[in-house]
Design an enzyme around this catalytic site. Structure first.
Site, PDB file in Angstrom:
ATOM      1  N   ARG A  11       0.831  -1.217   0.000  1.00  0.00           N
ATOM      2  CA  ARG A  11       0.000   0.000   0.000  1.00  0.00           C
ATOM      3  C   ARG A  11       0.864   1.265   0.000  1.00  0.00           C
ATOM      4  O   ARG A  11       0.546   2.232  -0.689  1.00  0.00           O
ATOM      5  CB  ARG A  11      -0.966  -0.025   1.195  1.00  0.00           C
ATOM      6  CG  ARG A  11      -2.079   0.991   1.065  1.00  0.00           C
ATOM      7  CD  ARG A  11      -3.183   0.763   2.075  1.00  0.00           C
ATOM      8  NE  ARG A  11      -2.711   0.884   3.444  1.00  0.00           N
ATOM      9  CZ  ARG A  11      -3.453   0.636   4.512  1.00  0.00           C
ATOM     10  NH1 ARG A  11      -4.709   0.238   4.367  1.00  0.00           N
ATOM     11  NH2 ARG A  11      -2.954   0.766   5.726  1.00  0.00           N
ATOM     12  N   LYS A  51      -2.670   6.408   1.171  1.00  0.00           N
ATOM     13  CA  LYS A  51      -2.492   6.897   2.541  1.00  0.00           C
ATOM     14  C   LYS A  51      -1.482   8.041   2.504  1.00  0.00           C
ATOM     15  O   LYS A  51      -0.295   7.861   2.764  1.00  0.00           O
ATOM     16  CB  LYS A  51      -2.038   5.733   3.435  1.00  0.00           C
ATOM     17  CG  LYS A  51      -2.431   5.914   4.883  1.00  0.00           C
ATOM     18  CD  LYS A  51      -2.401   4.599   5.622  1.00  0.00           C
ATOM     19  CE  LYS A  51      -2.480   4.776   7.120  1.00  0.00           C
ATOM     20  NZ  LYS A  51      -3.747   5.308   7.612  1.00  0.00           N
ATOM     21  N   GLU A  65     -16.286   6.156   3.697  1.00  0.00           N
ATOM     22  CA  GLU A  65     -15.610   5.704   4.924  1.00  0.00           C
ATOM     23  C   GLU A  65     -15.612   6.847   5.927  1.00  0.00           C
ATOM     24  O   GLU A  65     -16.278   7.864   5.722  1.00  0.00           O
ATOM     25  CB  GLU A  65     -14.199   5.216   4.607  1.00  0.00           C
ATOM     26  CG  GLU A  65     -13.279   6.256   4.001  1.00  0.00           C
ATOM     27  CD  GLU A  65     -11.843   5.746   3.841  1.00  0.00           C
ATOM     28  OE1 GLU A  65     -11.406   4.868   4.604  1.00  0.00           O
ATOM     29  OE2 GLU A  65     -11.149   6.254   2.953  1.00  0.00           O
TER      30      GLU A  65
END
Ligand code: PLP
Length: 341
Positions: A82, A184, A220
């Protein structure tokens, strides 16, 4: 190895510097060999890329002490993948996966005295991150970068039981359509700070963000993905290109299907459907799952049948099974648990 003299069961979710952090620098097109450092401070040029154009990405994972006394990490390969995707999206060099896993191992081993004991409710949180470190004044990517992993012991997300929380539907967006919501990057979190401070001021624990394009689908929160349970016991979770692909959520879907024999599905979820669900939770590394008892949509309340006192039964089973795997009480799927020592 002697553990630090800390009252592990009373620590909260905060930063406490530990003895070592891992540091590697990228310069002239390559990463150096990396080292462990005792210095928690970073000295940067005043014009560093991260300070001017927010070129930074990060990860979050934990080291656990298992029931039989080993120190382990949970699926660090997925954090490596990620952060590589996050870095590529921000035109940063990729820190190679095998080096990421090796750096995790090194920094956890060096700080073994800081890994909370089994049963204390605490864990060692790892924060890998990378940022543009050389001076950049025109808008462009930096040429030099630093990759670091800091560690800090953290307490349980819930003190005295997992009480359901109340969230609100946010009028702010967290991510732009075709933007950076699926990586992220620090910039996404900067975007969410005003919304969370405002939510807290209004008495809510978190924000539910809807899709930035149509505001009709569930996305989210600022720091976790959603997981819902339908009235007939099926686990459903939002599919979207603008949410972070949570490692906890992906693991819970597997656990639901393979350990609990439940139907589980990742699909678009319209906000209109939410009132018909039986259970709702927020999932992420910090809390595994935080139950949601109530959602406030501009004054209209959705109250889940699981109530405001405890987790619903399906979310409780998912929680118990995943934490059982992480703590070594339940056999893990191949490759999920990395034993450090
Ligand atoms: C925005 C956001 N979504 C979801 C998550 C959960 O991801 P993970 O389960 O990989 O910790 C996090 C936490 O890292 C997050 O910051």
């Amino acid at each position: 190895m002697e553990k630090k003299n800390i009252d592990w069961s009373s620590i909260g979710f905060g930063y406490m510097p530990t003895d070592y952090r891992y540091v590697s620098n990228f310069k002239d097109g390559k990463w150096d060999e990396g080292t462990l450092s005792t210095d928690p401070n970073i000295v940067l040029n005043e014009c560093a890329g991260v300070l001017q154009y927010s070129q930074s990405v990060f990860e979050g994972l934990k080291a656990y002490t298992t029931e039989d006394g080993h120190i382990v990490t949970f699926r660090p390969d997925l954090n490596a993948e990620r952060i590589a995707a996050s870095a590529a999206r921000l035109e940063m060099p990729v820190f190679p996966k095998e080096r990421f896993i090796d750096a995790v191992n090194q920094v956890v081993k060096a700080n073994a005295a800081w890994v909370p004991p089994y049963g204390s409710g605490a864990t060692l949180y790892l924060r890998p991150y990378m940022f543009g470190s050389n001076a950049v004044i025109g808008v462009k990517p930096a040429d030099e970068y630093q990759f670091r992993i800091l560690t800090t012991p953290v307490g349980p997300y819930f003190k005295g039981g997992a009480k359901p929380i109340t969230i609100r539907v946010s009028d702010f967006d967290r991510a732009a359509p075709c933007g950076t919501g699926n990586i992220k990057a620090g910039l996404n979190y900067a975007m969410s700070l005003h919304a969370i401070v405002d939510a807290h001021k209004q008495g809510f624990d978190e924000n539910m963000y809807l899709d930035p394009k149509t505001r009709t689908k569930v996305e989210e929160t600022g720091g976790a993905n959603f997981i819902f349970v339908t009235k007939d016991g099926k686990v459903v979770t939002p599919k979207s290109d603008s949410i972070l692909p949570s490692i906890t959520r992906r693991s819970l879907i597997y656990v639901a299907k393979e350990y609990l024999g439940l139907e589980a599905e990742e699909r678009e979820i319209y906000f209109d459907e939410v009132k018909d669900f039986a259970e709702c939770g927020l999932c992420g590394t910090a809390a595994v799952i935080s139950p949601v008892g109530k959602i406030n949509d501009h004054g209209k309340e959705i109250c889940f049948p699981s109530g405001m006192e405890k987790m619903g039964p399906v979310i409780q089973k998912l929680y118990d099974t995943l934490t059982g795997i992480q703590m070594g009480r339940i056999e893990a799927p191949e490759g999920w648990i990395h034993v450090i020592e």
